[in-house]
Write a protein that holds these residues in place. Structure first.
Motif, PDB file in Angstrom:
ATOM      1  N   THR A  34     -18.523 -15.244   7.970  1.00  0.00           N
ATOM      2  CA  THR A  34     -18.222 -15.356   6.546  1.00  0.00           C
ATOM      3  C   THR A  34     -18.600 -14.062   5.839  1.00  0.00           C
ATOM      4  OG1 THR A  34     -18.850 -17.702   6.722  1.00  0.00           O
ATOM      5  CG2 THR A  34     -18.557 -16.805   4.516  1.00  0.00           C
ATOM      6  N   TRP A  35     -17.768 -13.636   4.913  1.00  0.00           N
ATOM      7  CA  TRP A  35     -18.042 -12.432   4.134  1.00  0.00           C
ATOM      8  C   TRP A  35     -18.155 -12.789   2.655  1.00  0.00           C
ATOM      9  CZ3 TRP A  35     -18.554  -7.246   5.738  1.00  0.00           C
ATOM     10  CH2 TRP A  35     -18.379  -7.029   7.110  1.00  0.00           C
ATOM     11  N   TYR A  36     -19.152 -12.159   2.030  1.00  0.00           N
ATOM     12  CA  TYR A  36     -19.360 -12.307   0.597  1.00  0.00           C
ATOM     13  C   TYR A  36     -19.316 -10.940  -0.069  1.00  0.00           C
ATOM     14  CZ  TYR A  36     -20.861 -17.183   0.939  1.00  0.00           C
ATOM     15  OH  TYR A  36     -20.901 -18.538   1.139  1.00  0.00           O
ATOM     16  N   GLN A  37     -18.991 -10.965  -1.357  1.00  0.00           N
ATOM     17  CA  GLN A  37     -18.931  -9.757  -2.176  1.00  0.00           C
ATOM     18  C   GLN A  37     -19.875  -9.949  -3.355  1.00  0.00           C
ATOM     19  OE1 GLN A  37     -15.495  -9.634  -4.837  1.00  0.00           O
ATOM     20  NE2 GLN A  37     -15.030  -7.580  -4.099  1.00  0.00           N
ATOM     21  N   GLN A  38     -20.635  -8.909  -3.682  1.00  0.00           N
ATOM     22  CA  GLN A  38     -21.523  -9.021  -4.831  1.00  0.00           C
ATOM     23  C   GLN A  38     -21.390  -7.802  -5.725  1.00  0.00           C
ATOM     24  OE1 GLN A  38     -25.779  -9.206  -4.095  1.00  0.00           O
ATOM     25  NE2 GLN A  38     -26.124 -10.310  -6.001  1.00  0.00           N
ATOM     26  N   PHE A  39     -21.017  -8.071  -6.984  1.00  0.00           N
ATOM     27  CA  PHE A  39     -20.971  -7.024  -7.992  1.00  0.00           C
ATOM     28  C   PHE A  39     -22.344  -6.889  -8.641  1.00  0.00           C
ATOM     29  CE2 PHE A  39     -16.622  -6.398  -7.492  1.00  0.00           C
ATOM     30  CZ  PHE A  39     -15.943  -7.605  -7.521  1.00  0.00           C
ATOM     31  N   PRO A  40     -22.640  -5.752  -9.221  1.00  0.00           N
ATOM     32  CA  PRO A  40     -23.938  -5.573  -9.887  1.00  0.00           C
ATOM     33  C   PRO A  40     -24.182  -6.651 -10.950  1.00  0.00           C
ATOM     34  CG  PRO A  40     -22.797  -3.477  -9.684  1.00  0.00           C
ATOM     35  CD  PRO A  40     -21.825  -4.527  -9.241  1.00  0.00           C
ATOM     36  N   SER A  41     -25.394  -7.155 -10.962  1.00  0.00           N
ATOM     37  CA  SER A  41     -25.844  -8.152 -11.950  1.00  0.00           C
ATOM     38  C   SER A  41     -25.119  -9.492 -11.837  1.00  0.00           C
ATOM     39  CB  SER A  41     -25.688  -7.613 -13.376  1.00  0.00           C
ATOM     40  OG  SER A  41     -26.415  -6.420 -13.543  1.00  0.00           O
ATOM     41  N   GLN A  42     -24.503  -9.750 -10.702  1.00  0.00           N
ATOM     42  CA  GLN A  42     -23.857 -11.042 -10.495  1.00  0.00           C
ATOM     43  C   GLN A  42     -24.294 -11.628  -9.161  1.00  0.00           C
ATOM     44  OE1 GLN A  42     -19.608 -11.172 -10.973  1.00  0.00           O
ATOM     45  NE2 GLN A  42     -19.613  -9.652 -12.624  1.00  0.00           N
ATOM     46  N   PRO A  44     -23.488 -13.379  -5.460  1.00  0.00           N
ATOM     47  CA  PRO A  44     -22.439 -13.131  -4.459  1.00  0.00           C
ATOM     48  C   PRO A  44     -21.264 -14.089  -4.621  1.00  0.00           C
ATOM     49  CG  PRO A  44     -24.605 -13.176  -3.443  1.00  0.00           C
ATOM     50  CD  PRO A  44     -24.777 -13.677  -4.851  1.00  0.00           C
ATOM     51  N   ARG A  45     -20.125 -13.631  -4.133  1.00  0.00           N
ATOM     52  CA  ARG A  45     -18.902 -14.436  -4.207  1.00  0.00           C
ATOM     53  C   ARG A  45     -18.267 -14.493  -2.836  1.00  0.00           C
ATOM     54  NH1 ARG A  45     -13.101 -13.403  -5.986  1.00  0.00           N
ATOM     55  NH2 ARG A  45     -13.474 -11.216  -5.509  1.00  0.00           N
ATOM     56  N   PHE A  46     -17.922 -15.700  -2.404  1.00  0.00           N
ATOM     57  CA  PHE A  46     -17.254 -15.880  -1.122  1.00  0.00           C
ATOM     58  C   PHE A  46     -15.932 -15.134  -1.112  1.00  0.00           C
ATOM     59  CE2 PHE A  46     -16.016 -18.373   2.601  1.00  0.00           C
ATOM     60  CZ  PHE A  46     -14.641 -18.436   2.493  1.00  0.00           C
ATOM     61  N   ILE A  47     -15.685 -14.369  -0.027  1.00  0.00           N
ATOM     62  CA  ILE A  47     -14.405 -13.669   0.103  1.00  0.00           C
ATOM     63  C   ILE A  47     -13.523 -14.335   1.143  1.00  0.00           C
ATOM     64  CG2 ILE A  47     -13.229 -11.529   0.671  1.00  0.00           C
ATOM     65  CD1 ILE A  47     -15.654  -9.978   0.046  1.00  0.00           C
ATOM     66  N   ILE A  48     -14.059 -14.476   2.362  1.00  0.00           N
ATOM     67  CA  ILE A  48     -13.218 -14.912   3.458  1.00  0.00           C
ATOM     68  C   ILE A  48     -14.085 -15.435   4.592  1.00  0.00           C
ATOM     69  CG2 ILE A  48     -13.147 -12.704   4.700  1.00  0.00           C
ATOM     70  CD1 ILE A  48     -10.063 -13.167   4.984  1.00  0.00           C
ATOM     71  N   GLN A  49     -13.505 -16.299   5.387  1.00  0.00           N
ATOM     72  CA  GLN A  49     -14.226 -16.877   6.521  1.00  0.00           C
ATOM     73  C   GLN A  49     -13.276 -17.063   7.682  1.00  0.00           C
ATOM     74  OE1 GLN A  49     -15.444 -21.218   6.588  1.00  0.00           O
ATOM     75  NE2 GLN A  49     -17.457 -20.286   6.382  1.00  0.00           N
ATOM     76  N   GLY A  50     -13.794 -16.858   8.906  1.00  0.00           N
ATOM     77  CA  GLY A  50     -12.940 -17.046  10.068  1.00  0.00           C
ATOM     78  C   GLY A  50     -13.740 -17.402  11.303  1.00  0.00           C
ATOM     79  N   TYR A  51     -13.008 -17.864  12.319  1.00  0.00           N
ATOM     80  CA  TYR A  51     -13.640 -18.196  13.597  1.00  0.00           C
ATOM     81  C   TYR A  51     -13.153 -17.258  14.705  1.00  0.00           C
ATOM     82  CZ  TYR A  51     -15.344 -20.867  17.579  1.00  0.00           C
ATOM     83  OH  TYR A  51     -15.988 -21.240  18.734  1.00  0.00           O
TER      84      TYR A  51
ATOM     85  N   ASP B  97     -19.352 -30.116   4.816  1.00  0.00           N
ATOM     86  CA  ASP B  97     -19.777 -29.393   6.009  1.00  0.00           C
ATOM     87  C   ASP B  97     -18.667 -28.565   6.610  1.00  0.00           C
ATOM     88  OD1 ASP B  97     -22.160 -31.734   7.488  1.00  0.00           O
ATOM     89  OD2 ASP B  97     -22.299 -30.306   5.848  1.00  0.00           O
ATOM     90  N   GLU B  98     -17.434 -29.039   6.467  1.00  0.00           N
ATOM     91  CA  GLU B  98     -16.367 -28.374   7.211  1.00  0.00           C
ATOM     92  C   GLU B  98     -15.944 -27.043   6.608  1.00  0.00           C
ATOM     93  OE1 GLU B  98     -16.190 -31.375   5.872  1.00  0.00           O
ATOM     94  OE2 GLU B  98     -14.319 -31.730   4.821  1.00  0.00           O
ATOM     95  N   ARG B  99     -16.450 -26.706   5.490  1.00  0.00           N
ATOM     96  CA  ARG B  99     -16.159 -25.370   4.984  1.00  0.00           C
ATOM     97  C   ARG B  99     -17.418 -24.803   4.353  1.00  0.00           C
ATOM     98  NH1 ARG B  99     -11.817 -23.048   0.557  1.00  0.00           N
ATOM     99  NH2 ARG B  99     -12.053 -20.880   1.176  1.00  0.00           N
ATOM    100  N   TYR B 100     -18.037 -23.873   5.061  1.00  0.00           N
ATOM    101  CA  TYR B 100     -19.314 -23.374   4.603  1.00  0.00           C
ATOM    102  C   TYR B 100     -19.085 -22.247   3.619  1.00  0.00           C
ATOM    103  CZ  TYR B 100     -24.225 -22.582   4.533  1.00  0.00           C
ATOM    104  OH  TYR B 100     -25.525 -22.497   4.123  1.00  0.00           O
ATOM    105  N   GLU B 101     -19.073 -22.592   2.351  1.00  0.00           N
ATOM    106  CA  GLU B 101     -18.840 -21.613   1.300  1.00  0.00           C
ATOM    107  C   GLU B 101     -19.834 -21.908   0.191  1.00  0.00           C
ATOM    108  OE1 GLU B 101     -14.824 -21.494  -0.035  1.00  0.00           O
ATOM    109  OE2 GLU B 101     -15.362 -20.698  -2.003  1.00  0.00           O
ATOM    110  N   GLN B 102     -20.593 -20.943  -0.205  1.00  0.00           N
ATOM    111  CA  GLN B 102     -21.571 -21.133  -1.268  1.00  0.00           C
ATOM    112  C   GLN B 102     -21.071 -20.532  -2.570  1.00  0.00           C
ATOM    113  OE1 GLN B 102     -25.507 -19.796  -0.272  1.00  0.00           O
ATOM    114  NE2 GLN B 102     -25.575 -20.959   1.634  1.00  0.00           N
ATOM    115  N   TYR B 103     -21.386 -21.227  -3.654  1.00  0.00           N
ATOM    116  CA  TYR B 103     -21.075 -20.738  -4.989  1.00  0.00           C
ATOM    117  C   TYR B 103     -22.395 -20.401  -5.667  1.00  0.00           C
ATOM    118  CZ  TYR B 103     -16.665 -23.059  -3.987  1.00  0.00           C
ATOM    119  OH  TYR B 103     -15.495 -23.447  -3.411  1.00  0.00           O
TER     120      TYR B 103
END
Lengths: 111, 113
Positions: A34-42, A44-51, B97-103
């Motif tokens: 899983t990849w996250y992106q974080q802008f300054p003063s915010q 993190p935000r989910f970008i993309i996920q894969g297997y 569970d099936e999508r591990y994404e945090q807000y």
């Protein structure tokens, strides 16, 4: 939890494609990337996920080779607004097994 | 954006005083997390919750306690604040569970003098 290694920082010019590679040699069978992106003063935000193989969405592409020991986040034609820290996380696909954020890769996009 | 709020957004307190930070969600997500972020360390997990009254420690839990008496609220308490706990604190939530994404929430900047 699988340990990840990614570059501390990268620079790119606007309009270029940026590839950030993450190494995760001890990835487990059940682990997702899983990849996250974080802008300054915010936060993190989910970008993309894969297997495995390739995943693409409106923000980025994620390339995962067959051995899954590394992955590459690809950002097409970056702009100044893509300047951020990018985190690679590897973990089991379950909410009660929290993922561990490393230090991430600080991407600076230059005009 | 996911409905997550944190309060207060900024706080300055003195060493030795107790401090409680609140995370509130309107998404009815099962899992909630508290992280701290410091220069050179990235994000580090403090505590997390996998249900009402169900919590567990993260990698930097010493000096912190949490409580979750209802789904929407997750409280982080610094029993006796120290200068080393000066940081930015982020709350996060996730659901199935099936999508591990945090807000993530907007963060709380805490300064301990």
């Amino acid at each position: 939890l699988a340990k990840t290694t990614q570059p501390i920082s990268m620079d790119s010019y606007e309009g270029q494609e940026v590839n950030i590679t993450c190494s995760h040699n001890n990835i487990a069978t059940n682990d997702y990337i899983t990849w996250y992106q974080q802008f300054p003063s915010q936060g993190p935000r989910f970008i993309i996920q894969g297997y495995k193989t390739k995943v693409t969405n409106e923000v980025a592409s994620l390339f995962i080779p067959a051995d899954r020991k590394s992955s590459t986040l690809s950002l097409p034609r970056v702009s100044l607004s893509d300047t951020a820290v990018y985190y690679c996380l590897v973990g089991f696909h379950s909410g009660n097994t929290p993922l561990v954020f490393g230090k991430g890769t600080r991407l600076s996009v230059i005009a | 954006d996911a409905g997550i709020t944190q309060s207060p957004r900024h706080k300055v307190t003195e060493t030795g005083t107790p401090v409680t930070l609140r995370c509130h969600q309107t998404e009815n997500h099962r899992y909630m997390y508290w992280y701290r972020q410091d220069p050179g360390h990235g994000l580090r997990l403090i505590h997390y919750s996998y249900g009402v009254k169900d919590t567990d420690k993260g990698e930097v839990s010493d000096g912190y306690s949490v409580s979750r008496s209802k789904t929407e609220d997750f409280l982080l308490t610094l029993e006796s604040a120290t200068s080393s706990q000066t940081s930015v604190y982020f709350c996060a939530i996730s659901d199935r569970d099936e999508r591990y994404e945090q807000y993530f929430g907007p963060g709380t900047r805490l300064t301990v003098t």
